[in-house]
Scaffold this active site. Sequence first.
Site: not given
Ligand SMILES: C[S@@+](CC[C@H](N)C(=O)[O-])C[C@H]1O[C@@H](n2cnc3c(N)ncnc32)[C@H](O)[C@@H]1O
Length: 250
Positions: A42, A64, A177
């Site tokens: 991803d 995505k 998100m």
């Molecule tokens: C589809 S979700 C995936 C979450 C992921 N599986 C996790 O456990 O962190 C994607 C969202 O996770 C958050 N996100 C993921 N990585 C991030 C990071 N390093 N810093 C801040 N927000 C993050 C944001 O809100 C982003 O839009």
Amino acid sequence: MTQPLQPNVGRVALVGAGPGDPELITLKGARLLREAEVVIYDNLVGDGILDLCSPTAERIFVGKMAGQHTLPQEEICRLLVDKALTGKFVVRLKGGDPFVFGRGGEELDVLLEAGIGCEIVPGVTAALGAAASFGFPLTHRDHAQSCVFVTGHLKDHSVDLNWPALAQPNQTIVIYMGITGLDVISAQLQAAGLPGDTPAALIYRATWPSERIYPCQLATLPATARDNQVKPPALIVIGGVVSLMKADNS
Ligand SMILES: C[S@@+](CC[C@H](N)C(=O)[O-])C[C@H]1O[C@@H](n2cnc3c(N)ncnc32)[C@H](O)[C@@H]1O
């Protein structure tokens, strides 16, 4: 679940890459990445993590962007099945943890239905990375006895959360998100009784070299995002624990 269910069929590991910093992947995740013959990954997989792959591994990007899928989820699932059916060992590498807002559950179902063995390797989810990076706890005896992770992005693009359940005292709320729904989130939480001056923060790309934090209050979340042009991927954190922050970028 680690053994293939059919002979001559490859296997798949759903591996959490962690929040961005390549050192935050687990030892097991790193080992499986080295062993993988195919890596399907991803856009939230941190820079440097793919360096752990074998140079001969096939790497397939299925990332995505918000609201814009480079590959629909059904096609990602089909790709996982097709690659495993060639007999290869496939790692499906996902940002954070595969089972936290990562659609890992859907991918697991499809693989098991196709008779393909699947192993799950957890990862450090973004909320944990953000709290560690900026030095505030998600729970604290004086500030928060509970911590909830919610998504601010529903399937139909609306934001429809259980506002009274979220607007509880002594609770940390972490919203994944949620950036596009900030106006609704801020207004609804206040309408449900959470004071507008509750400490809050927007955290962009926690644990990446480009990470930023924007401390504010519940009422000023939307303006803070607008003024600083905060874009995904970012988290919204709301609760007294934010005031304990030890590091910021201001
Ligand atoms: C589809 S979700 C995936 C979450 C992921 N599986 C996790 O456990 O962190 C994607 C969202 O996770 C958050 N996100 C993921 N990585 C991030 C990071 N390093 N810093 C801040 N927000 C993050 C944001 O809100 C982003 O839009």
